[in-house]
Design an enzyme around this catalytic site. Structure first.
Site, PDB file in Angstrom:
ATOM      1  CG  HIS A  55      -0.404   0.099   2.528  1.00 47.64           C
ATOM      2  ND1 HIS A  55       0.399  -0.869   3.063  1.00 47.64           N
ATOM      3  CD2 HIS A  55      -0.505   1.074   3.475  1.00 47.64           C
ATOM      4  CE1 HIS A  55       0.761  -0.509   4.293  1.00 47.64           C
ATOM      5  NE2 HIS A  55       0.231   0.676   4.565  1.00 47.64           N
ATOM      6  CG  HIS A  57       0.256   4.371   4.718  1.00 44.56           C
ATOM      7  ND1 HIS A  57      -0.485   3.667   5.635  1.00 44.56           N
ATOM      8  CD2 HIS A  57      -0.563   5.354   4.252  1.00 44.56           C
ATOM      9  CE1 HIS A  57      -1.693   4.200   5.720  1.00 44.56           C
ATOM     10  NE2 HIS A  57      -1.774   5.213   4.887  1.00 44.56           N
ATOM     11  CG  ASP A  59       5.148   3.030   7.491  1.00 43.37           C
ATOM     12  OD1 ASP A  59       4.230   3.365   6.705  1.00 43.37           O
ATOM     13  OD2 ASP A  59       4.952   2.268   8.461  1.00 43.37           O
ATOM     14  CG  HIS A  60       4.209  -0.006   4.334  1.00 45.84           C
ATOM     15  ND1 HIS A  60       4.011  -1.294   4.742  1.00 45.84           N
ATOM     16  CD2 HIS A  60       3.807   0.783   5.359  1.00 45.84           C
ATOM     17  CE1 HIS A  60       3.484  -1.286   5.972  1.00 45.84           C
ATOM     18  NE2 HIS A  60       3.358  -0.038   6.361  1.00 45.84           N
ATOM     19  CG  HIS A 114      -3.969   0.212   6.801  1.00 48.47           C
ATOM     20  ND1 HIS A 114      -3.888   0.839   8.018  1.00 48.47           N
ATOM     21  CD2 HIS A 114      -2.818   0.524   6.146  1.00 48.47           C
ATOM     22  CE1 HIS A 114      -2.726   1.503   8.093  1.00 48.47           C
ATOM     23  NE2 HIS A 114      -2.065   1.325   6.967  1.00 48.47           N
ATOM     24  CG  ASP A 131       0.638  -1.183   7.896  1.00 51.28           C
ATOM     25  OD1 ASP A 131       1.527  -1.995   8.196  1.00 51.28           O
ATOM     26  OD2 ASP A 131       0.840   0.041   7.775  1.00 51.28           O
ATOM     27  CG  HIS A 169       4.141  -1.802  11.700  1.00 53.72           C
ATOM     28  ND1 HIS A 169       4.973  -0.722  11.911  1.00 53.72           N
ATOM     29  CD2 HIS A 169       3.405  -1.510  10.598  1.00 53.72           C
ATOM     30  CE1 HIS A 169       4.740   0.198  10.972  1.00 53.72           C
ATOM     31  NE2 HIS A 169       3.799  -0.260  10.155  1.00 53.72           N
TER      32      HIS A 169
HETATM   33 ZN   LIG Z   1       0.001   1.719   6.515  1.00 47.90          ZN
END
Ligand SMILES: [Zn+2]
Length: 259
Positions: A55, A57, A59-60, A114, A131, A169
């Site tokens: 996805h 975001h 941090d990915h 999410h 996530d 995570h």
């Molecule tokens: Zn995320």
């Protein structure tokens, strides 16, 4: 068969690296940071064959450009329904993913909730779910909806119980704290907490977990269990009709009061 390794990034992210045992080519899932991935590849003398992202975001996805600078032209697989400029292979439900140089195949699952276009990669008894599902928890609802997320988690719950859950995570202990609010008498949950506390105390990851364990201990996969329904109704102060309502009540309970 795959060797799957967590590369820690930021405070609590895992970038998952997979390859065939002894293989020289690897792929990574959700590289929010490129540097620890490049370091791992260098130390182990590996080449990168592809990047997979679940996805949009940061941090990915934030490390993809750094990886492409060192490994130009490798495919970047990601969701068709999200705008991620670095993605070169846009994927939808049912698409198959093969990484050049790695003998493995994954099937794409659309798992919105999410985020609105979130995908997961399923194959080799493993699920890279970003996530969406967490160990003992699930992602928050950002640009998707709670109903979407409930449906997505229900589809994951229907995969074979031996599926290993590779989420992005290390949230397990925190999630177990909330799970105990919902099911204080769940013996499997209390046992899991003991086990996972010991893992963290010796700095071992609690991810992956087995889907079978999630089904027994993760309140977000248990919206049809009488004790979960009762706890959600007590907290909401009203009767709840059906799994999606129970799920949404538990999700908002955790959002508002736990973290
Ligand atoms: Zn995320």
């Amino acid at each position: 068969m795959l060797t799957i390794t967590p590369i820690p990034a930021f405070d609590d992210n895992y970038v998952w690296l997979f390859r065939n045992p002894g293989g020289q080519v690897a792929a990574v899932v959700d590289p929010g940071d490129g540097e620890p991935v490049l370091e791992y590849l260098k130390v182990h003398g590996l080449e990168l064959g592809a990047v997979l992202v679940t996805h949009h975001h940061g941090d990915h996805t934030g490390g993809v450009r750094d990886l492409l600078r060192v490994f130009p032209g490798i495919p970047v697989f990601g969701p068709a329904r999200e705008s991620i400029p670095v993605v070169t292979r846009a994927l939808r439900e049912g698409d198959r993913v093969r990484v050049p140089g790695v003998d493995a195949e994954f099937t794409v699952m659309d798992v919105p909730g999410h985020t609105a276009g979130h995908i997961a990669f399923y194959g080799e008894d493993a699920l890279f779910c970003g996530d969406t599902l967490f160990t003992a928890g699930c992602g928050r609802v950002f640009d998707g909806t709670a109903v979407d997320l409930f449906r997505s988690l229900s589809r994951i719950a229907a995969l074979p119980a031996k599926t290993r859950i590779y989420c992005a995570h290390e949230y397990t202990l925190d999630n177990l704290g909330f799970a105990k609010w919902v099911e204080p008498d769940n013996a499997a949950l209390l046992e899991r907490e003991k086990h996972d506390r010991a893992s963290r105390a010796s700095d071992r990851p609690t991810v992956p977990s087995l889907l079978a364990l999630e089904l027994e201990t993760n309140p977000f996969l248990r919206a049809d269990v009488p004790q979960v329904i009762e706890a959600a109704q007590n907290h909401a102060g009203r009767p709840l009709q059906g799994g999606a309502e129970v799920f949404a009540a538990v999700r908002s309970w955790k959002d508002r009061e736990y973290d």
